[in-house]
Every structure is written in C-alpha cells, then in structure tokens.
Design a protein around this motif. Structure first.
Motif, short mmCIF file in Angstrom:
data_model
loop_
_atom_site.label_atom_id
_atom_site.label_comp_id
_atom_site.label_asym_id
_atom_site.label_seq_id
_atom_site.Cartn_x
_atom_site.Cartn_y
_atom_site.Cartn_z
N ARG A 2 0.76 -1.43 0.12
CA ARG A 2 -0.07 -0.14 -0.23
C ARG A 2 0.99 1.07 -0.06
N GLN A 3 2.03 1.22 0.73
CA GLN A 3 2.71 2.42 0.82
C GLN A 3 3.54 2.60 -0.64
N LEU A 4 4.03 1.57 -1.14
CA LEU A 4 4.55 1.58 -2.46
C LEU A 4 3.48 2.36 -3.41
N PHE A 5 2.34 1.62 -3.48
CA PHE A 5 1.34 2.07 -4.49
C PHE A 5 0.95 3.41 -4.37
N GLN A 6 0.88 3.95 -2.99
CA GLN A 6 0.58 5.41 -2.56
C GLN A 6 1.58 6.20 -3.10
N TYR A 7 2.82 6.02 -3.05
CA TYR A 7 4.39 6.68 -3.37
C TYR A 7 4.06 6.71 -5.11
N LEU A 8 3.67 5.84 -5.71
CA LEU A 8 3.79 5.52 -7.04
C LEU A 8 2.53 6.31 -7.77
N GLU A 9 1.54 6.57 -6.97
CA GLU A 9 0.39 7.25 -7.34
C GLU A 9 0.71 8.76 -7.32
N GLU A 10 1.43 9.05 -6.41
CA GLU A 10 2.07 10.55 -6.11
C GLU A 10 2.52 11.08 -7.18
N HIS A 11 3.30 10.31 -7.90
CA HIS A 11 4.51 10.82 -8.88
C HIS A 11 3.81 10.57 -10.10
N THR A 12 4.17 11.64 -11.00
CA THR A 12 3.34 11.50 -12.38
C THR A 12 4.56 11.91 -13.25
N ILE A 13 4.17 11.65 -14.63
CA ILE A 13 5.32 12.25 -15.85
C ILE A 13 5.78 13.24 -15.54
N GLN A 14 4.79 14.40 -15.16
CA GLN A 14 5.04 15.95 -14.91
C GLN A 14 6.18 16.07 -13.83
N SER A 15 6.10 15.24 -12.82
CA SER A 15 6.96 15.32 -11.73
C SER A 15 8.38 15.14 -12.12
N VAL A 16 8.57 14.05 -13.16
CA VAL A 16 9.96 13.96 -13.69
C VAL A 16 10.35 15.14 -14.46
N LEU A 17 9.38 15.61 -15.04
CA LEU A 17 9.77 16.96 -16.02
C LEU A 17 10.13 18.06 -14.94
N ASP A 18 9.48 18.22 -13.95
CA ASP A 18 9.83 19.43 -12.85
C ASP A 18 10.95 19.34 -12.21
N ALA A 19 11.43 17.93 -11.88
CA ALA A 19 12.65 17.56 -11.40
C ALA A 19 13.89 17.60 -12.10
N ALA A 20 13.80 17.40 -13.64
CA ALA A 20 14.76 17.37 -14.53
C ALA A 20 15.61 18.61 -14.53
N PRO A 21 16.92 18.57 -14.51
CA PRO A 21 17.77 19.93 -14.51
C PRO A 21 17.69 20.53 -16.13
N PRO A 22 17.87 21.98 -16.16
CA PRO A 22 17.35 22.42 -17.45
C PRO A 22 18.34 22.15 -18.35
N ALA A 23 19.60 21.64 -18.08
CA ALA A 23 20.34 21.24 -19.19
C ALA A 23 19.95 19.97 -20.15
N CYS A 24 19.01 19.27 -19.47
CA CYS A 24 18.60 17.92 -20.27
C CYS A 24 17.62 18.20 -21.24
N GLY A 25 17.28 19.15 -21.32
CA GLY A 25 16.18 19.95 -22.55
C GLY A 25 14.70 19.57 -22.10
N VAL A 26 14.57 19.24 -20.85
CA VAL A 26 12.98 19.04 -20.73
C VAL A 26 12.40 20.24 -20.25
N HIS A 27 11.23 20.38 -20.91
CA HIS A 27 10.34 21.63 -20.88
C HIS A 27 9.55 21.39 -19.78
N LYS A 28 9.11 22.31 -18.85
CA LYS A 28 8.10 22.35 -17.88
C LYS A 28 6.94 22.69 -18.76
N MET A 29 5.87 21.77 -18.34
CA MET A 29 4.52 22.26 -19.05
C MET A 29 3.62 23.00 -18.16
#
Length: 189
Positions: free
Chosen positions: A162-189
């Motif tokens: 349940r804890q793992l599923f809750q954690y995975l439910e809280e993280h989205t594709i957007q959270s990866v984009l938000d955490a990516a450094p600007p140099a990797c070419g990821v644009h925040k939407m």
C-alpha cells in the motif's frame, strides 16, 4: 522486487512524449532511436499504453504517438499497472504450515466447519482488499491484531505494498519533468 524493462521503456517514452515541443506527435522510429530499443518491441509497449488510454495514436505521414492526458495526470502507478498487470506483489505461500497457524493463532485441528468458515472469511477479506485497492485507499497503516485469521507476515507485506502504491500514485510524468535539470532539455509544461 524488480519491474520489467518494458515498464522502464514505457516510462521513458512517456517522458519523451511529454517533453516534445507543443505536444507534437512522435513517430515510433524517433522514439525507438531515442530510447535505444527496437521499433517492434517499443510498438508492443506503446500499443498497451494506447489500449489503456495513456497515449493516443495520431494517423498520417507525420503521425505517431502523443499523450492522451496532461503529464500531471499520468501516474507511475497507472503505467506500471498497465505494463506489469494489477496483481499483488506478495502472496503468502505457507497458509497450511504450522508456522502460519501459529502466527495466525489458529488451531492445527480445524473441523470441516471451521475450515469452511475460514475459507469464507478469507474470500470476504480478499474481496474487501480488492475494493480497497480500487478505491485507492492506501494511506492507512496496516493494523496487526493478535488472533487475526490472516498471516501476520502477509499483513506487513500488504502494508508495504500500500505504501509503495501510494508513492507511485503521487508521482507523475510531470513530476519527472519538474525535477529534471534545465540542461537535459526537458521543458516544464
């Protein structure tokens, strides 16, 4: 526990699609080259994601795939469940062992009636657990009660799930984009 490479490729493909400029569709050739995986293998993964409504196929010469929802609505849990399936991560395999009966505080000499009652309770408990999973009520800590008919080891493992599923439910594709450094070419939407 280890997730398959298919899950890894699916998540990376979704990040790639999310960071595409102006949400343009991306062809399978471009995606496979970016991820370093064969087009046929990636096509199977993308087909699963399309069938579950995570991506959509864009027909035409400049067609390909695009996200079917905003990146902030696509959770890691949803993607993992599409690729890996929706089974439980742990199943108690020792339900008939003496150790299990001790942990569940069940006497070893059940009568037929007691065994049937236990099977009925187990079925009801499993149905309740499935409903709990469907309602995404994963925030409650497992409560371990002495005398419970379920294996105490399983109760702990279910709590971890349940804890793992809750954690995975809280993280989205957007959270990866938000955490990516600007140099990797990821644009925040």
């Amino acid at each position: 526990m280890q997730f398959s490479k298919s899950t890894d490729y699916a998540l990376h493909a979704l990040v790639y699609l999310a960071r595409s400029e102006h949400n343009r569709s991306t062809g399978i050739k471009e995606l496979s080259a970016s991820l370093g995986v064969s087009e046929s293998y990636l096509s199977k993964i993308m087909s699963k994601l399309r069938q579950d409504g995570i991506v959509r196929a864009v027909p035409g010469v400049k067609g390909g795939y695009e996200l079917a929802h905003p990146a902030g609505q696509i959770t890691f849990l949803k993607v993992i469940q599409v690729i890996e399936g929706r089974q439980h991560l742990f199943e108690c395999s020792n339900v008939n062992s003496q150790q299990h009966r001790l942990l569940a505080e069940e006497p070893a000499d059940h009568t037929d009636k007691q065994q049937e009652d236990k099977k009925q309770r187990d079925r009801q408990q499993k149905e309740m657990q499935q409903k709990e999973m469907q309602q995404k009520d994963r925030q409650a800590e497992p409560e371990i009660k002495p005398g419970a008919s379920e294996c105490l080891v399983k109760q702990i493992m279910d709590g971890a799930e349940r804890q793992l599923f809750q954690y995975l439910e809280e993280h989205t594709i957007q959270s990866v984009l938000d955490a990516a450094p600007p140099a990797c070419g990821v644009h925040k939407m």
